[in-house]
Write a protein that holds these residues in place. Structure first.
Motif, PDB file in Angstrom:
ATOM      1  N   ASP A 155       0.811  -1.291   0.084  1.00  0.00           N
ATOM      2  CA  ASP A 155      -0.073   0.188   0.143  1.00  0.00           C
ATOM      3  C   ASP A 155       0.897   1.139   0.014  1.00  0.00           C
ATOM      4  N   THR A 193       2.816   1.729  -3.080  1.00  0.00           N
ATOM      5  CA  THR A 193       1.944   2.394  -4.230  1.00  0.00           C
ATOM      6  C   THR A 193       1.898   3.849  -4.036  1.00  0.00           C
ATOM      7  N   HIS A 194       1.566   4.398  -2.948  1.00  0.00           N
ATOM      8  CA  HIS A 194       1.566   5.806  -2.699  1.00  0.00           C
ATOM      9  C   HIS A 194       3.036   6.324  -2.979  1.00  0.00           C
TER      10      HIS A 194
END
Lengths: 307, 219
Positions: free
Chosen positions: B29, B32-33
């Motif tokens: 996660d 991805t950021h």
């Protein structure tokens, strides 16, 4: 008096300087500072022997002190382009693993500080943000009211003077002292002594063999849960306590000096039980002990004045 | 933990990322950021640069993430004194007692089938004679404790001998308490307080092992 007497103080001073010189030379100075956000997160870990954490009303972090020359001090500030730093991270490592060096860390009062060491003395004061402190031996002393407080130790002692709204204190064999009160506190140990005083909303005290002592009050709607395997439990409440009390031991004795209610034999004649409602009830006091004795009594006038 | 471009990871989360302390899902996660957010990627780079200065220091102070994910899942589902669950366990124990009594009654009515046995020697701690309630608690905790035990064994050489001695001394205290509670439960299987106390001792052991597995190397 001999003729050399006037020179003796000078001689002593000279020897003192000679003796201190190698020590001074074997230390490296630590000094690092930077503007940070008011809620900066600061992490420090390693083999320092002493750490003082001080919250101050400035938006900057300053770390000063000294560590041995052969120790490795590293770290620094997270530095976004322009503006104050949101965090910092420091590390001390000595080649021998022996704790050494004294550090003072000044942080904004609202900062969150995470410190982890082996055997060390950590003294924190004036931080209202968060403190997460972890040692094996030595001691941790916290003064003030950090919003969130977590302290863990093996055989190190933990002392908290102040009212952290949320506190979790844990040791293996170290003693734990918590004063003043909290909205939500949990104190656990294997064999250390637990001493807790003050007014609490939710409080859990848990030990395996360590004795548990509580001098204080539970607010209406609040709860006190105590469990121990073989530690003695000594609970002292104000005479005007308003709570539903439920105490049971599997084989220990219950002594009730709080009121005239007598304990009754427990299940199948094993241990003892004591249940009553003090005042109009409202708070819940729940104690379970395997074989530790439980004593219930009223707080002395000295303690009552503190509430 | 989900991060879009408007919700940036905290400093702690970035630290956990560069320290490789996030769960695989959390890491993915955050990656991805970071791929979309130059500001956070810059922070990550600076933090990694900072840590490069500390290359001689041990990078990992916790057990591998795959162990923790399993441990956390198990711990998260248990309150320290899970009274509600204890009631269910106690009910199960009562059921067992009732069934046992019924079987015993049947056997008593058929005296020719009853064999007289010497009483067994004191049961070891391996679960002989434990009620359902204690067995369920045992099973729950033993799996997690085994994982943490293994993790601690792997890190044993990294810790100071005196630290290991402290941990083992406390573990002995807790194990003795667990043994006593288990023997008491064998004699009083429907006692929910005993189940709670047993669970509390297991909690102390679990905490102790967790803390030991998180200690800094060479301390």
């Amino acid at each position: 008096m001999s003729s050399s007497a006037p020179y003796r103080p000078l001689l002593f001073a000279w020897f003192a300087i000679l003796a201190a010189a190698p020590y001074a030379a074997s230390q490296q100075v630590v000094e690092s500072r930077r503007a940070v956000t008011a809620t900066a997160s600061v992490r420090i870990s390693g083999t320092f022997a002493e750490l003082r954490i001080r919250g101050w009303n400035k938006d900057s972090v300053v770390i000063t002190g000294s560590v041995p020359n052969d120790a490795h001090f590293a770290g620094g500030f997270l530095a976004p382009a322009g503006g104050p730093s949101p965090g910092a991270k420091f590390f001390v490592e000595s080649p021998t693993g022996v704790p050494a060096g004294t550090l003072e860390l000044r942080v904004p009062v609202g900062a969150r500080v995470w410190a982890k060491a082996g055997s060390a003395t950590i003294d924190a004061e004036g931080v209202t943000g968060g403190l997460d402190l972890n040692v094996i031996g030595g001691s941790v002393h916290v003064t003030g009211s950090p919003r969130e407080l977590t302290v863990e130790a093996m055989d190190g002692a933990i002392t908290v003077e102040g009212a952290a709204p949320w506190a979790r204190l844990k040791t293996a064999s170290g003693n734990i002292t918590l004063g003043t009160g909290s909205e939500d506190a949990a104190v656990t140990t294997v064999s250390g002594d637990i001493h807790v005083a003050g007014r609490y909303e939710r409080l859990r005290l848990s030990s395996v063999t360590g004795p548990v002592a509580f001098n204080g009050d539970i607010v209406r709607g609040g709860s006190l849960d105590v469990d121990t395997h073989s530690g003695t439990v000594d609970l002292r409440f104000p005479p005007k306590l308003s709570a539903d009390v439920d105490i049971a031991t599997m084989s220990g004795r219950i002594e009730n000096a709080f009121n005239k209610r007598s304990p009754i034999p427990g299940r199948e004649g094993r241990g003892e039980e004591l249940a009553f409602t003090a005042g109009t009830g409202g708070a819940r006091i729940y104690v379970r002990s395997f074989k530790g004795n439980v004593k219930l009594s009223q707080l002395s006038q000295i303690y009552l004045k503190t509430f | 933990m989900t991060h879009d471009n408007q919700s940036h990871p905290s400093f702690d989360e970035l630290n956990d990322f560069v320290d490789d302390r996030l769960t695989p899902a959390g890491r993915l996660d955050l990656e991805t950021h970071l791929a979309l957010c130059p500001r956070c990627a810059g922070d990550r780079d600076r933090l990694e640069l900072l840590l490069d200065q500390s290359r001689s220091l041990a990078a990992e102070v916790e057990p591998p993430a795959e162990i923790w994910s399993g441990v956390h899942q198990r711990i998260a589902g248990r309150s320290p004194l899970g009274r509600r669950r204890s009631w269910l366990l106690a009910a199960a124990a009562l059921l067992l007692v009732a069934v046992s009594s019924a079987v015993t009654a049947l056997l008593v009515r058929r005296p020719q089938t009853v064999a007289v046995r010497q009483s067994a020697p004191a049961a070891p701690l391996a679960g002989v004679g434990l009620p359902v309630a204690a067995r369920a608690v045992d099973a729950d905790y033993q799996a997690v404790i085994r994982e943490l035990d293994e993790s601690l064994a792997q890190r044993r050489a990294q810790l100071a001998p005196e630290t290991i001695a402290k941990v083992e001394a406390s573990l002995r205290v807790v194990d003795e308490a667990i043994g006593e509670a288990r023997h008491a439960l064998a004699a009083d299987p429907a006692n929910r307080d005993l189940v709670d106390l047993l669970a509390a001792s297991y909690e102390r052991k679990l905490e102790l092992l967790r803390r030991a597995s998180e200690l800094l190397p060479a301390t």
